[in-house]
Design an enzyme around this catalytic site. Structure first.
Site, PDB file in Angstrom:
ATOM      1  N   TRP B  15       0.824  -1.207   0.000  1.00 26.78           N
ATOM      2  CA  TRP B  15       0.000   0.000   0.000  1.00 26.78           C
ATOM      3  C   TRP B  15       0.862   1.262   0.000  1.00 26.78           C
ATOM      4  CZ3 TRP B  15      -3.723   2.249  -1.852  1.00 26.78           C
ATOM      5  CH2 TRP B  15      -4.556   3.180  -1.219  1.00 26.78           C
ATOM      6  N   LYS B 192     -14.079  -3.709   9.188  1.00 26.57           N
ATOM      7  CA  LYS B 192     -14.587  -4.373   7.972  1.00 26.57           C
ATOM      8  C   LYS B 192     -13.941  -5.741   7.763  1.00 26.57           C
ATOM      9  CE  LYS B 192     -10.830  -3.712   5.323  1.00 26.57           C
ATOM     10  NZ  LYS B 192     -10.142  -2.663   4.660  1.00 26.57           N
TER      11      LYS B 192
END
Lengths: 544, 338
Positions: B15, B192
């Site tokens: 990322w 999540k």
């Protein structure tokens, strides 16, 4: 404040505020200016209507606003600006007040003498000579904490002392403490009602107080007030703000702080850096004032219970305006039953970092950090309203933590908490308000049970990582702690909060128990208490 | 800011390298920090990070370095993208070189194990910084690196953090939205993963889109209840860092959390799955932390509880499913009126 500073502060406070508004105007300028004048007029007229006959200066104010109103109809942008200047200056003049420079210079001697005069004047026979009173006071007003640290910081920048607030005595007691420590007097904003109060007007007029009229609701007034405090800080006057705004009604240590006045710290700091002041640093010193007995406890908790969830009114007729009551309290203070402890907490910079004795800001790991870097953009100090608001939130959170940490738990607080908690557990089906009114099923508990509960509360407090500190008397045998609290309860209030008869303790004024017990709010006592299994923790909404 | 033309990216994983690539695409001078010198050399010589972002080239304005001090001196905007378990250590190291003028945003999803602290709290505790923010949203690295249209949220109490991060990252394929709710943005990104794990279980059982939609919607409700109890604002969960991230993560069968769920559904043991994967799926850690918190705060989070019991209490999948489906259904938003 020196005369030349006073005049400068008055004019700067007014013009800076008006300039700021003018700079933010969008064309056509008349519209924005007129809206601001109108808004101020609206709030001031409403105040004057409500307060008809209240203040002798009201007539003068009415005439002034009447003239403004008449000119408003055909005013050009220039006229409007002039009107705003006039209004702002009028506000600033009132705030600055007219305290005497000679008195200010003498105030280090005036403070303690004044306090003694106050007391002896009310009851010379009862309190004995001036000397012994002073001696008595220094025995019962104790000063603890970072005193040496604070003293060192005086040479390195300007101080903003931010105490907890539970009594009108706070500013006087603090003034006394400042004198004892040899610190210069603090400038502070005191409510107009204190200037009118026969007991306090003497102090307010002479201790570097400026006037704050809480009845004035116009935004422009509040801005001028904050700007005045900012200018005073920039002129190196050490300031005192009560960040809780008003006295804590519930008795709890303030956790929601007003950011308005607090925000002047970062504003003044940026101002100092921009004007390249020699010692630009500002140091915020949280301070807890812990009373074993609350002078205004009955009125405050009553107000709290009445007004909870609604707008509070300004109390003008409380214990503090009754000289006899103040006298009782003070004589109690110099007797063995009561005590005031002032604790100076760890000093902070304007963004909430701790500061070392050299006046340098420290990061959470103890590394030195340049405070100016927080307000710099490319190395240049700049104002940034949004950023500074958040900095003030950070500062406010840091102050609130210090309040909790340095709050001093005394026997009255612990026993007040323990007793009310027992009553609540015995009456789980009753809501707090009914319980306070009726007292529940039994008017008393056994002294042994209360001692056991007191011991448990003390244990939970000593395990709490957030504070508070425990007063010396709490290290005694729990029964002695209970006795100590009961003696204090019985010595001042019209009705003792609780009394012992035989081996039972009767709860007589549960509102007072709530008031004193609330001082221990914020330490998760409900959860920390090692309760016997099956018993519920602190019931929801049980505490203020 | 005089140093605005240089941006520091701390962490050259998947990322971090992707964000550095976006910055490179925007012609922003970027210093990308990697702890290992060999990796820095590879990036600087080949313009590629073959281990973490194979197949994509970084623009010429990106330079890799292992020198944290140099980054802090050159850049006033820092993007921290290190794994949650190394954030504290890295932040402490960074803290030696930072000043109050620096702005930091982190793009790390997850919560510190043991302390249950959010990454912004760790940064606050380990550095002098105040201007802290978080990047969180439905951002699968590979798609972003391929310049497929995407959006994200930058949440901070400080406007400056958003303004500067937006100026650095926003472009014609990456939309950067502003938020103030740091807690919500951080919770969404971590929570999540629990729902993704549950979605993996459903997929492993061969259940279809109705089930998945039920799971996601009720999962979102649990996320919001959990977040609000932590101090977040409920609206955040309807946005990029909540629903957005949930949809993207639960739609991707390649995500580690999804894989763990699917394999558990097939009857494999957690220890075996973790041994194969070599890395702990974030949802596995988060399920424990969230369940502990829910118990402590008396929050009713049935999906979290089920995932927790599956992972740590060795409950069987069919039984858990039956339990979940037997919970009485009332007003849809009842539990959210907090």
């Amino acid at each position: 404040m020196r005369p030349e500073h006073r005049e400068r502060a008055r004019i700067e406070a007014a013009t800076r505020v008006v300039d700021r508004h003018v700079a933010a105007l969008r064309p056509p300028e008349e519209v924005g200016l007129e809206a601001l004048v109108n808004d101020t007029l609206y709030h001031e007229r409403r105040r004057l209507e409500r307060d008809r006959g209240g203040d002798p200066r009201n007539a003068d104010d009415s005439a002034f606003y009447h003239r403004i109103q008449k000119r408003l109809r055909h005013a050009s942008a220039r006229d409007l600006r002039e009107m705003l200047d006039q209004i702002a200056l009028r506000f600033a003049s009132e705030i600055v007040g007219n305290f005497d420079d000679r008195v200010y210079k003498l105030s280090t001697t005036v403070v303690p003498t004044g306090l003694s005069v106050l007391l002896t004047a009310m009851s010379p026979g009862k309190l004995g000579s001036l000397g012994s009173l002073r001696h008595g006071l220094s025995d019962h007003v104790q000063i603890q904490g970072t005193v040496d640290h604070v003293r060192k910081l005086l040479d390195k920048g300007t101080l903003v002392v931010v105490p907890t607030h539970s009594s009108h005595l706070d500013s006087i007691v603090l003034g006394y403490a400042v004198h004892l420590l040899g610190l210069p007097p603090l400038l502070y904003g005191a409510g107009l009602n204190l200037f009118k109060n026969p007991v306090t007007s003497f102090f307010m007029n002479n201790l570097g107080a400026y006037r704050v009229d809480r009845k004035k609701t116009a935004a422009l007034y509040k801005e001028v007030l904050k700007e005045y405090a900012t200018v005073a800080l920039e002129l190196d006057y050490n300031n005192l703000f009560f960040p809780g705004g008003t006295r804590s009604r519930s008795g709890a240590v303030e956790q929601k702080l007003k950011r308005g006045l607090l925000g002047t710290a970062v504003r003044a700091y940026v101002g100092n850096l921009q004007s390249r002041r020699d010692k630009p640093n500002l140091y915020v010193v949280p301070c807890t004032i812990s009373y074993k007995l609350g002078l205004e406890a009955e009125t405050l908790i009553d107000d709290y219970l009445k007004e909870v969830g609604k707008n509070r009114y300004i109390i003008e007729d409380d214990e503090f305006s009754r000289p006899r009551q103040v006298l009782n309290f003070m004589s109690n203070l110099v007797s063995l039953d009561s005590r005031v402890v002032i604790t100076f907490s760890r000093p902070l910079d304007v963004v909430g970092n701790f500061v070392d004795e050299e006046g340098r800001s420290l990061d959470p790991r103890g590394r030195v950090v340049d405070a100016a870097s927080y307000v710099s953009d490319g190395g240049v100090a700049v104002h940034d309203a949004q950023r500074d608001e958040e900095y003030t939130n950070e500062l406010s959170a840091a102050i609130a933590r210090e309040f909790l940490r340095d709050n001093l738990a005394m026997s009255t607080h612990v026993v007040g908490y323990a007793l009310l908690d027992m009553i609540q557990r015995e009456n789980p089906d009753m809501d707090l308000y009914r319980l306070l009114r009726t007292g529940g099923r039994s008017p008393s508990v056994t002294a042994t049970d209360l001692a056991r509960e007191t011991e448990r509360v003390i244990g939970a407090l000593s395990r709490s990582t957030r504070g508070p500190r425990l007063s010396d008397e709490l290290s005694r045998d729990p029964q002695a702690v209970v006795d100590d609290a009961l003696r204090a309860f019985g010595s001042y209030h019209a009705h003792a909060a609780a009394v012992r008869r035989g081996d039972r303790v009767f709860h007589e004024d549960r509102n007072l128990l709530l008031y004193y017990g609330n001082r221990l709010k914020g330490y998760d006592l409900g959860r920390n208490l090692a309760r016997p299994s099956g018993e519920a923790a602190e019931p929801a909404g049980a505490r203020a | 800011m005089t140093t605005d033309d240089c941006i520091g990216v701390i962490g050259a994983g998947n990322w971090g390298t992707t964000l550095a690539k976006v910055l490179g695409d925007n012609d922003k001078r970027t210093l990308l920090w990697a702890r290992r010198d060999e990796l820095c050399r590879e990036i600087n010589e080949t313009r590629q990070n073959s281990q973490y972002l194979p197949g994509f080239s970084l623009g010429p304005s990106v330079e890799a370095t292992s020198d944290l001090e140099r980054i802090c001196k050159s850049a006033s905007l820092i993007i921290a993208v290190v794994p949650s378990h190394t954030m504290r250590e890295t932040a402490r190291e960074l803290g030696n070189h930072l000043t109050g003028e620096h702005v930091i945003v982190h793009a790390t999803k997850g919560i510190e194990q043991g302390t249950f602290k959010r990454m912004s709290e760790v940064l606050r505790e380990e550095t002098c910084l105040r201007k802290i923010g978080v990047i969180s949203g439905p951002n699968l690295a590979k798609e972003l690196a391929a310049r497929q249209p995407a959006g994200t949220l930058v949440a901070s109490r400080y406007d400056e953090v958003f303004v500067r991060t937006h100026a650095a990252l926003h472009n014609d394929y990456f939309r950067v939205y502003q938020g103030r709710d740091v807690i919500g943005a951080e919770i969404g990104g971590g929570f999540k993963n629990i729902i993704a794990l549950a979605a993996g279980v459903a997929a492993g059982l061969g259940l279809g889109d109705n089930t998945k939609a039920l799971l996601l919607t009720r999962g979102l409700s649990e996320m919001a209840r959990f977040g609000v109890a932590m101090g977040a604002e409920v609206m955040t969960f309807g946005g990029m860092a909540g629903m957005g991230d949930l949809i993207a993560t639960c739609s991707s069968p390649l995500s580690r959390n999804h894989q763990v769920g699917a394999r558990l559904a097939r009857g494999e043991k957690l220890e075996d799955i973790q041994r194969d994967m070599r890395m702990v799926a974030e949802g596995v850690k988060m399920a424990k932390a969230a369940n502990d918190f829910a118990v402590r705060k008396r929050l009713d989070l049935p999906i979290v509880r089920a995932v927790h019991n599956l992972l740590y209490e060795h409950h069987q999948v069919p039984l858990l499913l039956k339990e979940l489906m037997s919970i009485p259904a009332g007003p849809e938003f009842a539990a959210l009126t907090v």
